[in-house]
Structure formats: structure tokens, C-alpha cells
Design an enzyme around this catalytic site. Structure first.
Site, PDB file in Angstrom:
ATOM      1  CE1 TYR A 157      53.870 -16.020  29.817  1.00  0.00           C
ATOM      2  CE2 TYR A 157      55.107 -15.010  31.615  1.00  0.00           C
ATOM      3  CZ  TYR A 157      54.192 -15.940  31.163  1.00  0.00           C
ATOM      4  OH  TYR A 157      53.557 -16.783  32.059  1.00  0.00           O
ATOM      5  N   GLY A 188      54.517 -17.262  40.755  1.00  0.00           N
ATOM      6  CA  GLY A 188      55.878 -16.978  40.288  1.00  0.00           C
ATOM      7  C   GLY A 188      56.415 -18.247  39.648  1.00  0.00           C
ATOM      8  CD  GLU A 193      55.867 -30.367  28.596  1.00  0.00           C
ATOM      9  OE1 GLU A 193      55.312 -29.734  27.678  1.00  0.00           O
ATOM     10  OE2 GLU A 193      55.787 -31.597  28.708  1.00  0.00           O
TER      11      GLU A 193
HETATM   12  P1  NDP Z   1      53.436 -25.900  30.347  1.00  0.00           P
HETATM   13  O1  NDP Z   1      54.194 -25.569  29.113  1.00  0.00           O
HETATM   14  O2  NDP Z   1      53.872 -27.055  31.156  1.00  0.00           O
HETATM   15  O3  NDP Z   1      51.887 -26.073  29.999  1.00  0.00           O
HETATM   16  C1  NDP Z   1      51.238 -25.201  29.114  1.00  0.00           C
HETATM   17  C2  NDP Z   1      49.941 -25.835  28.678  1.00  0.00           C
HETATM   18  O4  NDP Z   1      49.267 -24.919  27.793  1.00  0.00           O
HETATM   19  C3  NDP Z   1      50.161 -27.124  27.916  1.00  0.00           C
HETATM   20  O5  NDP Z   1      49.212 -28.064  28.333  1.00  0.00           O
HETATM   21  C4  NDP Z   1      49.917 -26.733  26.457  1.00  0.00           C
HETATM   22  O6  NDP Z   1      49.350 -27.841  25.771  1.00  0.00           O
HETATM   23  C5  NDP Z   1      48.875 -25.631  26.637  1.00  0.00           C
HETATM   24  N1  NDP Z   1      48.806 -24.745  25.487  1.00  0.00           N
HETATM   25  C6  NDP Z   1      49.763 -23.920  24.998  1.00  0.00           C
HETATM   26  N2  NDP Z   1      49.333 -23.298  23.898  1.00  0.00           N
HETATM   27  C7  NDP Z   1      48.069 -23.739  23.682  1.00  0.00           C
HETATM   28  C8  NDP Z   1      47.097 -23.479  22.690  1.00  0.00           C
HETATM   29  N3  NDP Z   1      47.333 -22.624  21.679  1.00  0.00           N
HETATM   30  N4  NDP Z   1      45.898 -24.102  22.770  1.00  0.00           N
HETATM   31  C9  NDP Z   1      45.641 -24.966  23.776  1.00  0.00           C
HETATM   32  N5  NDP Z   1      46.521 -25.266  24.748  1.00  0.00           N
HETATM   33  C10 NDP Z   1      47.728 -24.653  24.686  1.00  0.00           C
HETATM   34  O7  NDP Z   1      53.449 -24.562  31.213  1.00  0.00           O
HETATM   35  P2  NDP Z   1      52.761 -24.187  32.618  1.00  0.00           P
HETATM   36  O8  NDP Z   1      51.990 -25.304  33.145  1.00  0.00           O
HETATM   37  O9  NDP Z   1      53.821 -23.597  33.443  1.00  0.00           O
HETATM   38  O10 NDP Z   1      51.819 -22.999  32.136  1.00  0.00           O
HETATM   39  C11 NDP Z   1      50.414 -22.972  32.384  1.00  0.00           C
HETATM   40  C12 NDP Z   1      49.983 -21.530  32.589  1.00  0.00           C
HETATM   41  O11 NDP Z   1      50.590 -21.025  33.765  1.00  0.00           O
HETATM   42  C13 NDP Z   1      50.358 -20.574  31.469  1.00  0.00           C
HETATM   43  O12 NDP Z   1      49.301 -19.671  31.253  1.00  0.00           O
HETATM   44  C14 NDP Z   1      51.573 -19.841  32.028  1.00  0.00           C
HETATM   45  O13 NDP Z   1      51.738 -18.578  31.452  1.00  0.00           O
HETATM   46  C15 NDP Z   1      51.183 -19.765  33.490  1.00  0.00           C
HETATM   47  N6  NDP Z   1      52.261 -19.555  34.446  1.00  0.00           N
HETATM   48  C16 NDP Z   1      53.358 -20.386  34.486  1.00  0.00           C
HETATM   49  C17 NDP Z   1      54.353 -20.169  35.426  1.00  0.00           C
HETATM   50  C18 NDP Z   1      55.595 -20.981  35.461  1.00  0.00           C
HETATM   51  O14 NDP Z   1      56.619 -20.515  36.008  1.00  0.00           O
HETATM   52  N7  NDP Z   1      55.608 -22.204  34.964  1.00  0.00           N
HETATM   53  C19 NDP Z   1      54.236 -19.094  36.409  1.00  0.00           C
HETATM   54  C20 NDP Z   1      53.079 -18.260  36.241  1.00  0.00           C
HETATM   55  C21 NDP Z   1      52.118 -18.513  35.327  1.00  0.00           C
HETATM   56  P3  NDP Z   1      49.638 -28.251  24.258  1.00  0.00           P
HETATM   57  O15 NDP Z   1      51.051 -27.892  23.943  1.00  0.00           O
HETATM   58  O16 NDP Z   1      49.370 -29.729  24.259  1.00  0.00           O
HETATM   59  O17 NDP Z   1      48.632 -27.473  23.479  1.00  0.00           O
HETATM   60  C1  8X3 Z   2      55.919 -17.456  34.518  1.00  0.00           C
HETATM   61  C2  8X3 Z   2      56.803 -16.930  35.583  1.00  0.00           C
HETATM   62  O1  8X3 Z   2      58.703 -15.286  35.982  1.00  0.00           O
HETATM   63  O2  8X3 Z   2      59.070 -17.057  34.365  1.00  0.00           O
HETATM   64  O3  8X3 Z   2      54.824 -16.629  34.347  1.00  0.00           O
HETATM   65  O4  8X3 Z   2      57.633 -15.209  33.830  1.00  0.00           O
HETATM   66  S1  8X3 Z   2      58.103 -16.068  34.883  1.00  0.00           S
END
Ligand code: NDP
Ligand code: 8X3
Length: 257
Positions: A157, A188, A193
Site C-alpha cells: 500500500y 494521514g 470505509e
Molecule cells: P473509502 O473506502 O471510504 O473510499 C474509497 C473509494 O474508492 C470508494 O468510493 C470506492 O468505491 C472507490 N474505489 C475503490 N476501488 C475502486 C475501483 N477499482 N474503481 C472505482 N472506484 C473504486 O476510503 P477513503 O475515502 O479513505 O479513500 C479514498 C482515497 O484516499 C484512497 O485513494 C485512499 O488510499 C486515500 N487515503 C485514505 C486515507 C485514510 O486514512 N482513509 C488517508 C490517506 C489517503 P466503490 O467501492 O463503490 O468502487
Molecule cells: C491511509 C493512511 O496510514 O492508514 O493512506 O496508510 S494509512
């Protein structure tokens, strides 16, 4: 500050978490929203609330960003009134498992790399040429503190988010001399979800990640994304790193007593 009133904003992964919060932030700015994810029904449920929040229009469609041909077809088949994408938020992403890399399931590697790296590239490849031709556009990629510092059991990841940082830098270099902007927003820990997906629906394990910590909210991150998108046209915010007050980096957290 520039106005996003009536501008077309494409957000990938808008069915949950940061993507959904970002849709509401851009709705508040009067944008026209193009939202995609795999769970179309969740996107469709957002249409009326987003219009109520101020969106000029909302179009939702099902898309798996791992399917490059489907990404190309979705962007190419946008009707004329939806084709001039002004802001692309490459948000779709996920993590699977928390395991030593030499014991990991390679299927999880494929899912993370195909989504977070190749999916981001596919959407970028489909959308950016139009921005260059129109002489306007902004690509905002979701990175992570995980791309800045690798943590135990998260090598793949973290590697995908390090790749996101390199791709954002490279895209900015490749777009030099055009009016298209590139920003990496690197949060961070935020409660979405994300951990439920990482632990394949193990809610108890997911909840432990945020135990006795005040995590970022998806709205905190959406606000940063909107801020970057509304700077004057000559200002390119290259990256934003934001964490909860309880997090210093990928490894150092404060858990409250
Ligand atoms: P969620 O799981 O809440 O949301 C992820 C979203 O990505 C969902 O809407 C999901 O929709 C979509 N998704 C996943 N796979 C696919 C795919 N193959 N095609 C299209 N859509 C896809 O997580 P977050 O909101 O936390 O994550 C959003 C972004 O932020 C990600 O890139 C994550 O790595 C990044 N991030 C998150 C952090 C955290 O701590 N939460 C911190 C730093 C970065 P569906 O399943 O309907 O396709
Ligand atoms: C999501 C934040 O620290 O869980 O990118 O990987 S962490």
C-alpha cells in the site's frame, strides 16, 4: 480565488469517504459533478442531496478504474455538455491486508497496484489530453502519509502511494508550459470505509485503528482539495500533507488515555 460555478469536476471513488465528502464540497461551490465508482446505487443516492447542497448538475456512472478500456470508453462517450472536465480528483483507492510483504497474498498486491497506481494512470491518461487542448484543467491526486514513510506490514500500500507521489511530480513536469495544474493531497489517518475495506469487513479490527485517536474526517480532506482547486489560476499547490493532531507520521501516534 477562482470560481468553480458551473465547472465540471470528475471525482473517482465518490461513493464513500473522502470522494463523497469532496463531492459535497464541490457541490457547495456550485460545480457540475461527474461521479463514478463501482457501487452505482450509492452514487445515485447522492444525486438529490448534492443538488440540494448547491451542485449545478450531477451525473453518476459505474466505473472500475482498473478496467482501462472502460475508463477510456467512459471518458470518450461523455456528452458534449459534460466533456470539458475542469478538475479531476483521482481519489479511488484502497488498501488490502496488513501483513509482512513476504507472507502477503499477491492477489492483494494486484488489487492495490491495479487500483491505486494503474487506475489513477488510466483516468489521467483519458482526461488530461482534453485539458491540454482546452488550455485549462487541474488534476488532484490522493496520496498519503503512507507514501512519505513506509510502515510495518504495509509495504505494498505504501509503495502505491509513493508511486502516486512520483506520478504527480512527473505529471507536473510533463505539463510544464501548459495551464494544467497538478496537486497531490496526502492525508494521514482519516476515518472512512478505508480500514473496513483493508480488513475485508472486520469492523472490530477496523475500529481499533481509530481507537483513542481523533482521526481526520473526510470533510477535513475535502476542504483541502477544494482549497487547492480554488487558488488563482497561476498558483499550483504541489502538495498538501495533513494529519490529525494525534499523528506525526506513518509510525508515530498519540492515543488518548
Ligand atoms: P473509502 O473506502 O471510504 O473510499 C474509497 C473509494 O474508492 C470508494 O468510493 C470506492 O468505491 C472507490 N474505489 C475503490 N476501488 C475502486 C475501483 N477499482 N474503481 C472505482 N472506484 C473504486 O476510503 P477513503 O475515502 O479513505 O479513500 C479514498 C482515497 O484516499 C484512497 O485513494 C485512499 O488510499 C486515500 N487515503 C485514505 C486515507 C485514510 O486514512 N482513509 C488517508 C490517506 C489517503 P466503490 O467501492 O463503490 O468502487
Ligand atoms: C491511509 C493512511 O496510514 O492508514 O493512506 O496508510 S494509512
Amino acid at each position: 480565488m477562482i470560481s468553480l460555478k458551473g465547472k465540471i469536476v470528475l471525482i473517482t471513488g465518490a461513493s464513500s469517504g473522502i470522494g463523497r465528502a469532496t463531492a459535497f464540497a464541490f457541490a457547495g461551490a456550485g460545480a457540475r459533478l461527474l461521479l463514478c465508482a463501482r457501487r452505482l446505487e450509492l452514487l445515485q443516492e447522492l444525486e438529490a442531496p448534492l443538488m440540494k447542497a448547491g451542485a449545478a448538475a450531477v451525473t453518476t456512472f459505474q466505473l472500475d478504474v482498473r478496467e482501462r478500456a472502460a475508463v477510456d470508453a467512459a471518458v470518450a462517450s461523455l456528452p458534449a455538455e459534460w466533456s470539458a472536465i475542469a478538475v479531476l480528483v483521482n481519489n479511488a483507492g484502497l488498501s488490502r491486508g496488513l501483513t509482512k510483504v513476504y507472507e502477503d497474498d499477491p492477489v492483494d498486491w494486484d488489487e492495490m497496484i491495479d487500483t491505486n497506481v494503474k487506475g489513477l494512470l488510466a483516468v489521467t491518461r483519458a482526461v488530461v489530453p482534453g485539458m491540454v487542448v482546452r488550455g485549462a484543467g487541474h488534476v488532484i491526486n490522493l496520496g498519503s502519509t503512507a507514501g512519505h514513510m513506509t510502515y510495518a506490514n504495509g509495504a505494498v500500500y505504501c509503495a502505491t502511494k509513493a508511486a502516486e507521489m512520483a506520478i504527480s511530480e512527473g505529471l507536473k513536469i510533463d505539463l510544464i508550459g501548459t495551464a494544467v495544474r497538478v496537486t497531490s493531497v496526502d492525508p494521514g489517518m482519516a476515518e472512512t470505509e478505508f480500514s473496513k475495506v483493508r480488513f475485508r469487513g472486520d469492523d472490530e479490527r477496523a475500529a481499533k485503528v481509530y481507537e483513542r485517536i481523533t482521526p481526520l474526517t473526510p470533510e477535513d480532506i475535502a476542504e483541502a482539495i477544494l482549497w487547492a482547486a480554488t487558488r488563482p489560476a497561476h498558483v499550483n499547490i504541489q502538495s498538501i500533507v495533513l494529519t490529525t493532531i494525534d499523528q506525526a507520521n506513518s509510525m508515530v501516534f498519540h492515543r488518548h488515555d
